[in-house]
Scaffold this active site. Structure first.
Site, PDB file in Angstrom:
ATOM      1  N   LYS A  26      17.938  20.995   0.031  1.00 56.46           N
ATOM      2  CA  LYS A  26      16.755  20.684  -0.200  1.00 56.46           C
ATOM      3  C   LYS A  26      16.162  21.784  -1.266  1.00 56.46           C
ATOM      4  O   LYS A  26      16.410  23.053  -1.110  1.00 56.46           O
ATOM      5  CB  LYS A  26      15.981  20.924   1.005  1.00 56.46           C
TER       6      LYS A  26
ATOM      7  N   SER B 193       9.845  15.871   5.186  1.00 57.29           N
ATOM      8  CA  SER B 193       9.868  16.182   3.780  1.00 57.29           C
ATOM      9  C   SER B 193      11.196  16.291   3.205  1.00 57.29           C
ATOM     10  O   SER B 193      11.319  16.485   2.149  1.00 57.29           O
ATOM     11  CB  SER B 193       9.033  17.335   3.444  1.00 57.29           C
TER      12      SER B 193
ATOM     13  N   SER C 141      10.717  17.480   9.816  1.00 56.76           N
ATOM     14  CA  SER C 141      11.071  17.270   8.446  1.00 56.76           C
ATOM     15  C   SER C 141      12.756  17.021   8.313  1.00 56.76           C
ATOM     16  O   SER C 141      13.226  16.546   7.263  1.00 56.76           O
ATOM     17  CB  SER C 141      11.011  18.235   7.466  1.00 56.76           C
TER      18      SER C 141
END
Lengths: 551, 105
Positions: free
Chosen positions: A146, A224, A248
């Site tokens: 990420k 996310s 997330s």
């Protein structure tokens, strides 16, 4: 590898009252201004000693059945399957990486899972790994990271204008450890801007799509850590890491049929991760199954002198053993006697979801679990409500204040969460921290007094109080005939209950095959809709909707 | 004291004043542009929602200070409450949700 498994999982060794006290201290640190944006500093600390059980884990793991349909492409292999073949000399790290790169080149213009590819660096590293003996747990495994984890010499943007040109000179501790374990950084993944919501450009344009419905961008990939999830679900990475402040890791895992694990606060260092909410940020894996999640967590976890949240905790558990089911006469079983708490009404009803939940519970009983009916303690819903969830907001405003003063446009579509955090007063913030302690006490003293693992109806409560969560698929949403996609469940456990969660997920997955389902390739229509000269917009979110959905 | 809900204009003034005090300038954003990444109208509306909903709910929620101490010293409010009750005077709520007593000091 520690010998914890001989005595029991780590959650049995933990003083739960001590964990409550630690969380109180953490809240106090946050109140005292303990959160800073990581500064560029020296290299990350050395990793923990190589896990001695790696050899045994791969030796004992079942060999993948390469005759199964689809396994001709190495990208279909899980990380542990590939690790087994690499150790046996039947698969090269270069070959495994090339398989994923080929899929990225073919499909990522549709999926838009990656921000930045590290293909050349990755191939160089894979070639070097192929020249040596497999040592680390993740030897030759391509990983998607990420884009809020610092990566040395590689852009780290968090999909925000603020970090548009940021290239850190060191890697986050978690990333450093993955590399030390032999993992290959394949690329940085798309994410919600500053980790707020589903993956968007800084100005709100939808990027990443759900790998199970690529032609329908309105179907969320989860947020996310959406890019990490889609990269794994679409077999463009063997495994991935994300961060969870408000669902997330677990929400995108549920949306795309993955096994996601949000560890206990402090189990994995946050040093070198762009902060969202100091008292709630958790790094963890989004993986294809429980064994893969265990591999990543084993490599990432442990104390880090640069993150006080990781200090003074119980020893890191033996996640690899936890994720290896015990073979019983009746089939694969749980490693330890385990009580699964089932909330009243959780599996009631005639719908498909209720049937799938009941099937999950039956399977777990067959695997040796004791099912225990539990109720949410009094005041639980008040303390876990949106009102108290909102006290996370000042923690994101404060470290970014200089950017807010400089130019609010730097925040793009994420601005409102950072502005709104300025309107929770000091006394309200402190009350919120006290409410979190009250909720944590209810969790450890009441909810988890009768069980080791408890089904969850949402991620917010355990996100607030730093307890571990696991997401895993248990069926398909067949009711959406046009876009059938996975359905999963969320399980929570007590402080440092990661082994417990992994043992439940692994036993379930040894008896079922939902975790092996893969989404079909995008169709020609999907491709035409999303790429090329006649591509349609994928949609956008505005500043208010991002604030409402913010993690 | 009975509450008079602030008007939208008062809330907007409060938001702008608070931001101005700490040097945050929303005027660089367009006033009302749904296609912009952020505009003043929507940012103010989102902040108003926090002020109108979250702030009063947080403020009204009462946590027993002995059970969940705000800091490491004995909570004083239960004692004050006890004395007030004994003397028949109004006292702060003892915990739980809901509005405080309207006549509380």
């Amino acid at each position: 590898m520690s010998d914890v498994s001989a005595e029991g999982p780590s959650d049995l060794l933990v003083d739960r009252r001590d964990f409550v006290a630690r969380m109180g201290a953490l809240a106090a640190v946050a109140a005292a201004g303990g959160c800073t944006l990581p500064r560029e500093a020296g290299p990350a600390p050395p990793p923990p000693e190589a896990v001695e059980g790696a050899r045994a884990f791969f030796r004992d793991a079942p060999r993948p059945d390469l005759s199964r349909p689809g396994y001709a492409d190495p990208a279909e292999l899980t990380a542990w399957q590939a690790g087994t073949l690499i150790r046996d000399g039947e698969l090269a790290a270069t070959e495994f990486l090339e398989a994923h790169l080929a899929r990225i080149r073919r499909w990522d213009q549709v999926y838009m899972a990656f921000n930045h590819l590290l293909d050349e660096d990755g191939l160089r590293r894979a070639a070097a790994l192929d020249d040596g003996e497999p040592q680390g747990l993740l030897h030759g495994i391509p990983l998607a990271i990420k884009d809020n984890y610092y990566t040395a010499g590689v852009p780290t943007t968090a999909n925000s204008h603020i970090f548009r040109d940021f290239v850190p000179d060191f890697s986050a501790t978690a990333v450093h450890r993955l590399e030390q374990a032999g993992g290959i950084l394949l690329g940085k993944t798309q994410m919600g801007p500053l980790a707020t919501t589903r993956a968007l450009t800084p100005d709100g344009e939808v990027t990443t799509v759900n790998a199970w419905a690529p032609g329908e961008p309105r179907i969320s990939p989860g947020g996310s850590s959406s890019g990490s999830a889609t990269a794994v679900a679409a077999r463009m990475a063997a495994s991935s890491i994300g961060t969870q402040t408000g669902g997330s890791i677990t929400v995108p895992s549920l949306a795309q049929g993955l096994t996601g694990l949000k560890p206990t606060m402090g189990r994995v260092s946050l040093y070198g991760v762009i902060p969202l909410t100091y008292t709630r940020d958790h790094p963890g894996p989004l993986a294809r199954d429980a064994r893969d999640a265990a591999l990543l967590l084993q490599a990432m976890a442990g104390p880090d002198p640069r993150d006080p949240r990781t200090q003074g905790l119980p020893p890191v558990g033996d996640f690899l053993t936890a994720a290896t089911p015990v073979e019983e006469s009746g089939g694969p079983g749980l490693r330890w006697p385990t009580r699964i708490g089932v909330l009243a009404g959780w599996a009631d009803g005639d719908g498909e979801e209720a049937r799938q939940r009941r099937a999950f519970l039956r399977t777990m009983e067959e695997a040796g679990a004791d099912l225990v009916e539990v109720e949410l303690p009094e005041r639980w819903s008040e303390l876990a409500s949106g009102t108290f969830n909102a006290v996370r907001l000042p923690e994101r405003s404060e470290p970014f204040l200089e950017y807010l003063k400089d130019d609010v446009r730097l925040f793009g579509v994420s601005l409102s969460s950072w502005i709104n955090g300025l309107f929770i007063s000091g006394d309200e913030y402190l009350k919120g921290q006290r409410a979190k302690l009250a909720l944590l006490r209810l969790a450890v003293d009441e909810l988890l007094a009768k069980c080791d693992v408890v089904v969850q109806t949402g991620h917010v409560p355990f996100d607030m109080i730093g307890l571990p969560l696991a997401a895993l698929p248990i069926g398909m949403r067949e009711e959406d005939e046009e876009h059938p996609r996975p359905r999963g469940i969320l399980l929570g456990a007590g402080p440092f209950g990661e082994e417990r969660l992994l043992s439940v997920a692994a036993a379930y997955q040894a008896r079922t095959d939902w975790h092996t389902r893969r989404p079909p390739e995008p169709t020609a229509d999907d491709e035409a809709r999303l790429t090329g000269p006649r591509a349609r917009s994928r949609g956008r979110l505005d500043v208010e909707s991002v604030a409402r959905r913010s993690q | 004291m009975r509450r008079r809900p602030p008007s939208r204009e008062e809330l907007d003034d409060y938001i702008r004043t608070r931001l101005a005090l700490i040097g945050i300038d929303l005027s660089v954003l367009p006033e009302d542009d749904p296609d912009a990444p952020a505009d003043q109208l929507r940012v103010l509306r989102s902040a108003r929602r926090v002020l109108e909903q979250t702030v009063p709910a947080l403020s009204d929620y009462s946590l027993d200070p002995q059970e969940v101490p705000p800091s490491m010293y004995p909570a004083h409010l239960p004692a004050v409450r006890q004395v007030a009750m004994e003397e028949g005077r109004p006292a702060p709520a003892a915990g739980g949700s809901g509005r405080p007593e309207e006549d509380a000091p």
